[in-house]
Design a protein around this motif. Structure first.
Motif, PDB file in Angstrom:
ATOM      1  N   LEU A   8       0.848  -1.202   0.000  1.00  0.00           N
ATOM      2  CA  LEU A   8       0.000   0.000   0.000  1.00  0.00           C
ATOM      3  C   LEU A   8       0.882   1.249   0.000  1.00  0.00           C
ATOM      4  N   ALA A   9       1.953   1.209   0.788  1.00  0.00           N
ATOM      5  CA  ALA A   9       2.863   2.360   0.822  1.00  0.00           C
ATOM      6  C   ALA A   9       3.447   2.607  -0.568  1.00  0.00           C
ATOM      7  N   ALA A  10       3.869   1.536  -1.246  1.00  0.00           N
ATOM      8  CA  ALA A  10       4.430   1.685  -2.596  1.00  0.00           C
ATOM      9  C   ALA A  10       3.376   2.238  -3.551  1.00  0.00           C
ATOM     10  N   ALA A  11       2.180   1.664  -3.510  1.00  0.00           N
ATOM     11  CA  ALA A  11       1.111   2.102  -4.420  1.00  0.00           C
ATOM     12  C   ALA A  11       0.800   3.583  -4.219  1.00  0.00           C
TER      13      ALA A  11
ATOM     14  N   GLN B 202       2.718   5.918  -2.678  1.00  0.00           N
ATOM     15  CA  GLN B 202       3.867   6.791  -2.943  1.00  0.00           C
ATOM     16  C   GLN B 202       3.995   7.089  -4.437  1.00  0.00           C
ATOM     17  N   TYR B 203       3.949   6.045  -5.259  1.00  0.00           N
ATOM     18  CA  TYR B 203       4.163   6.265  -6.699  1.00  0.00           C
ATOM     19  C   TYR B 203       2.963   6.955  -7.336  1.00  0.00           C
ATOM     20  N   SER B 204       1.745   6.565  -6.913  1.00  0.00           N
ATOM     21  CA  SER B 204       0.549   7.158  -7.525  1.00  0.00           C
ATOM     22  C   SER B 204       0.428   8.645  -7.184  1.00  0.00           C
ATOM     23  N   ILE B 205       0.736   9.009  -5.950  1.00  0.00           N
ATOM     24  CA  ILE B 205       0.623  10.427  -5.569  1.00  0.00           C
ATOM     25  C   ILE B 205       1.767  11.231  -6.189  1.00  0.00           C
ATOM     26  N   GLN B 206       2.951  10.638  -6.271  1.00  0.00           N
ATOM     27  CA  GLN B 206       4.038  11.296  -7.018  1.00  0.00           C
ATOM     28  C   GLN B 206       3.594  11.511  -8.460  1.00  0.00           C
ATOM     29  N   GLY B 207       2.940  10.495  -9.020  1.00  0.00           N
ATOM     30  CA  GLY B 207       2.472  10.576 -10.412  1.00  0.00           C
ATOM     31  C   GLY B 207       1.441  11.689 -10.596  1.00  0.00           C
ATOM     32  N   LEU B 208       0.562  11.813  -9.614  1.00  0.00           N
ATOM     33  CA  LEU B 208      -0.457  12.865  -9.653  1.00  0.00           C
ATOM     34  C   LEU B 208       0.209  14.243  -9.717  1.00  0.00           C
ATOM     35  N   ASN B 209       1.320  14.398  -9.006  1.00  0.00           N
ATOM     36  CA  ASN B 209       2.036  15.682  -8.962  1.00  0.00           C
ATOM     37  C   ASN B 209       2.954  15.914 -10.154  1.00  0.00           C
TER      38      ASN B 209
ATOM     39  N   GLY C 266       2.662   2.429  -9.813  1.00  0.00           N
ATOM     40  CA  GLY C 266       1.771   2.655  -8.668  1.00  0.00           C
ATOM     41  C   GLY C 266       0.550   1.750  -8.742  1.00  0.00           C
ATOM     42  N   THR C 267       0.020   1.592  -9.941  1.00  0.00           N
ATOM     43  CA  THR C 267      -1.170   0.750 -10.118  1.00  0.00           C
ATOM     44  C   THR C 267      -0.819  -0.735  -9.957  1.00  0.00           C
ATOM     45  N   GLU C 268       0.347  -1.126 -10.481  1.00  0.00           N
ATOM     46  CA  GLU C 268       0.759  -2.530 -10.289  1.00  0.00           C
ATOM     47  C   GLU C 268       0.884  -2.848  -8.798  1.00  0.00           C
ATOM     48  N   GLU C 269       1.371  -1.879  -8.015  1.00  0.00           N
ATOM     49  CA  GLU C 269       1.532  -2.133  -6.578  1.00  0.00           C
ATOM     50  C   GLU C 269       0.188  -2.410  -5.896  1.00  0.00           C
ATOM     51  N   LEU C 270      -0.874  -1.790  -6.403  1.00  0.00           N
ATOM     52  CA  LEU C 270      -2.206  -2.090  -5.850  1.00  0.00           C
ATOM     53  C   LEU C 270      -2.577  -3.552  -6.113  1.00  0.00           C
TER      54      LEU C 270
END
Ligand code: MN
Ligand code: MN
Length: 259
Positions: free
Chosen positions: A36-39, A41-48, A62-66
């Motif tokens: 969850l932390a990986a998902a 971290q990467y997804s919110i970085q991606g959003l920014n 980020g999506t693969e981590e989910l």
């Protein structure tokens, strides 16, 4: 847009459920280096992210981590299942058995709740990519330790898959960082102070009772390195009070003596 497909990214089989191992697995569910932390971290970085190519990379991983979170959850649930009915199994973790009904929840292996404090999101793409490379390395080593403590062939098989994907991600993040073409020590825009940046302070000296040594290596000698011996003992200043352009202790001591 997210969409859930009723299919695991990797099929999970547990031959012999082990509630205590299920509890250890939660480290990769709701723990600091977990999925969850990986998902997040990467997804919110991606959003920014304002770099369209690397934004895509962050959203892909980020999506693969989910999907990994879903695998770990399925695996942990199968291992924890005996806690629903068996008193001995329930004693392995009363929080899971009594409060959680023997299912998974967003806790680590010690029952600490998941927190956004686990995330490293700086809004500086190259700095974030470095955090991600380190996060993947941590996730890899946690999976390796879980594999080493696991006797169940089906579980080991799924963990091997998850561990391997972390190295895949590490490779992708590393390639993305390198492709930015930045000097490895060029972080942000303000340059470091010349001179000071190349000084290595030998702040731990002497020989220890267990044979600890005062070591030299490429981290403090060669190239541009200037080795500064025990700044705390040079009778003048701590490193923090040095001014730009200050000479190291031996030369500076001489300069002071001549005043
Ligand atoms: Mn993962
Ligand atoms: Mn990963």
């Amino acid at each position: 847009m997210y969409h859930h497909v009723k299919k695991l990214m990797y099929t999970v089989h547990v031959d012999t459920p082990d509630p205590r191992f299920g509890n250890m697995l939660l480290e990769q569910f709701g723990g600091a280096n977990g999925e969850l932390a990986a998902a997040m971290q990467y997804s919110i970085q991606g959003l920014n992210c304002e770099d369209p190519e690397r934004k895509d990379l962050l959203m892909d991983i980020g999506t693969e981590e989910l999907s990994h979170l879903e695998i770990v959850g399925a695996l942990a649930r199968l291992h924890l299942k005996p806690m629903k009915t068996d008193r001995d199994a329930a004693e392995a973790d009363p929080l899971i058995a009594i409060a959680g009904g023997g299912g998974v929840n967003l806790f680590n292996s010690m029952g600490d709740p998941w927190t956004a404090d686990y995330l490293k999101i700086t809004g500086e793409l190259d700095v974030d990519l470095r955090s991600n490379i380190a996060a993947e390395a941590r996730a890899k080593i946690v999976y390796e330790r879980l594999i080493n403590f696991c006797d169940d062939p089906g579980t080991k098989d799924a963990l091997q898959f998850l561990m391997t994907r972390e190295i895949t991600h590490m490779k992708a993040f590393t390639a993305a960082l390198v492709s930015m073409g930045k000097d490895p020590f060029e972080i942000g825009k303000i340059p470091p102070t010349p001179g000071l940046v190349d000084q290595f302070f030998n702040d731990s000296t002497g020989e220890g009772d267990d044979g600890e040594i005062d070591a030299r290596g490429p981290w403090n000698e060669g190239d541009d390195w200037e080795f500064v011996e025990a700044p705390a003992f040079d009778g003048s200043a701590t490193p923090a009070t040095r001014k730009p352009g200050d000479t190291p202790n031996s030369a500076r001591t001489k300069k002071r003596a001549s005043k």
